[in-house]
Scaffold this motif. Sequence first.
Motif, PDB file in Angstrom:
ATOM      1  N   ASP A   1     -24.930 -27.482 -18.497  1.00  0.00           N
ATOM      2  CA  ASP A   1     -24.884 -28.876 -18.034  1.00  0.00           C
ATOM      3  C   ASP A   1     -24.078 -29.010 -16.747  1.00  0.00           C
ATOM      4  O   ASP A   1     -24.463 -29.725 -15.821  1.00  0.00           O
ATOM      5  N   LYS A   2     -22.976 -28.256 -16.650  1.00  0.00           N
ATOM      6  CA  LYS A   2     -22.138 -28.333 -15.455  1.00  0.00           C
ATOM      7  C   LYS A   2     -22.859 -27.720 -14.252  1.00  0.00           C
ATOM      8  O   LYS A   2     -22.802 -28.256 -13.141  1.00  0.00           O
ATOM      9  N   MET A   3     -23.543 -26.596 -14.478  1.00  0.00           N
ATOM     10  CA  MET A   3     -24.289 -25.960 -13.383  1.00  0.00           C
ATOM     11  C   MET A   3     -25.340 -26.917 -12.818  1.00  0.00           C
ATOM     12  O   MET A   3     -25.518 -27.019 -11.605  1.00  0.00           O
TER      13      MET A   3
ATOM     14  N   SER B   1     -23.987 -25.220 -23.689  1.00  0.00           N
ATOM     15  CA  SER B   1     -23.872 -26.493 -22.984  1.00  0.00           C
ATOM     16  C   SER B   1     -23.073 -27.468 -23.829  1.00  0.00           C
ATOM     17  O   SER B   1     -23.269 -27.552 -25.044  1.00  0.00           O
ATOM     18  N   ALA B   2     -22.162 -28.193 -23.180  1.00  0.00           N
ATOM     19  CA  ALA B   2     -21.370 -29.196 -23.912  1.00  0.00           C
ATOM     20  C   ALA B   2     -22.222 -30.403 -24.277  1.00  0.00           C
ATOM     21  O   ALA B   2     -21.993 -31.058 -25.292  1.00  0.00           O
ATOM     22  N   THR B   3     -23.215 -30.696 -23.433  1.00  0.00           N
ATOM     23  CA  THR B   3     -24.131 -31.806 -23.676  1.00  0.00           C
ATOM     24  C   THR B   3     -25.549 -31.342 -23.360  1.00  0.00           C
ATOM     25  O   THR B   3     -25.739 -30.412 -22.576  1.00  0.00           O
ATOM     26  N   ILE B   4     -26.529 -31.987 -23.962  1.00  0.00           N
ATOM     27  CA  ILE B   4     -27.927 -31.645 -23.703  1.00  0.00           C
ATOM     28  C   ILE B   4     -28.527 -32.736 -22.818  1.00  0.00           C
ATOM     29  O   ILE B   4     -28.994 -33.765 -23.293  1.00  0.00           O
TER      30      ILE B   4
ATOM     31  N   ASP C   1     -31.815 -22.953  -8.357  1.00  0.00           N
ATOM     32  CA  ASP C   1     -31.330 -21.573  -8.256  1.00  0.00           C
ATOM     33  C   ASP C   1     -31.481 -20.851  -9.598  1.00  0.00           C
ATOM     34  O   ASP C   1     -31.909 -19.687  -9.647  1.00  0.00           O
ATOM     35  N   VAL C   2     -31.134 -21.548 -10.672  1.00  0.00           N
ATOM     36  CA  VAL C   2     -31.233 -20.944 -12.006  1.00  0.00           C
ATOM     37  C   VAL C   2     -32.692 -20.610 -12.331  1.00  0.00           C
ATOM     38  O   VAL C   2     -32.998 -19.538 -12.864  1.00  0.00           O
ATOM     39  N   LYS C   3     -33.601 -21.525 -11.985  1.00  0.00           N
ATOM     40  CA  LYS C   3     -35.029 -21.268 -12.244  1.00  0.00           C
ATOM     41  C   LYS C   3     -35.529 -20.055 -11.462  1.00  0.00           C
ATOM     42  O   LYS C   3     -36.329 -19.264 -11.963  1.00  0.00           O
TER      43      LYS C   3
END
Length: 261
Positions: free
Chosen positions: A41-43, A69-72, A51-53
């Motif tokens: 979530d932060k990223m 992830s802290a949140t979805i 970038d992650v994809k």
Amino acid sequence: QIENLRYADIVVGTPGRTLDHMQRGTINLSRVRILVLDEADKMFEMGFIDDVKKIISQVPRERQTLLFSATISTQVHDIVQNYMKHPAKIKVQSYVEQEKMSQYFYQVNSRDKFSLLAHILTHEAPKLAIIFCATRRRVDIVGANLNKNGIRVLILHGGLSQNRRKKSIEMFHKNEAKVLVASDVAARGLDIKNVSHIINYDIPKTSKEYIHRIGRTARAGEEGKVISLLSEQDHDNFRSVLEDRSIVIQQLQLPQFQRVP
């Protein structure tokens, strides 16, 4: 890094640096068996989703994917839907005990905010306290002024070297100072035990950030107290925090306190 990447079994990297190595041809992802997306979530909040994809596209389809992830958020859910097969959702127990946490705020003029903070630290005598500020500069200023006023504090923010941050955390753990002035970098990932007070010198922008901050206290059966200092410029952020109806913050009357330089 280029030399070490030839032999590494595990690589831990930011999206930007990982992409840099991919473009240089200095990292080979064709044999990756496990992909871990930490603090997803932060990223994505920081704009790294594309970038992650790109990184995921270069990793073999046959792999294990772990996402923390802290949140979805919508973006996190998108990654889960499109890049994971039959994922199992695991929700860890919260160690914050809400019934042992008291949440308060003071309404104070911005020119008196620092004086009120000094008064609270002197009269509350916290076991360990973390003071959260909005910017690195504010952390430096508040930390320096508290030290000038005889309150021993440590500072922690992303502008410090890794060694300085590590030293601050170690000293705080050892009770060499009872007060840590920090930016939100301290709200994530740090396991700091026995924190009795969280003080929001600046109100965070969202309820999610507020919850991350207060999660440092009221752990493992201990009592915890959250105090937010609300001045003119904090009202918009405070309204955003209170949009989460589960957050209940009681207003306190301003105490008599001495103005300090």
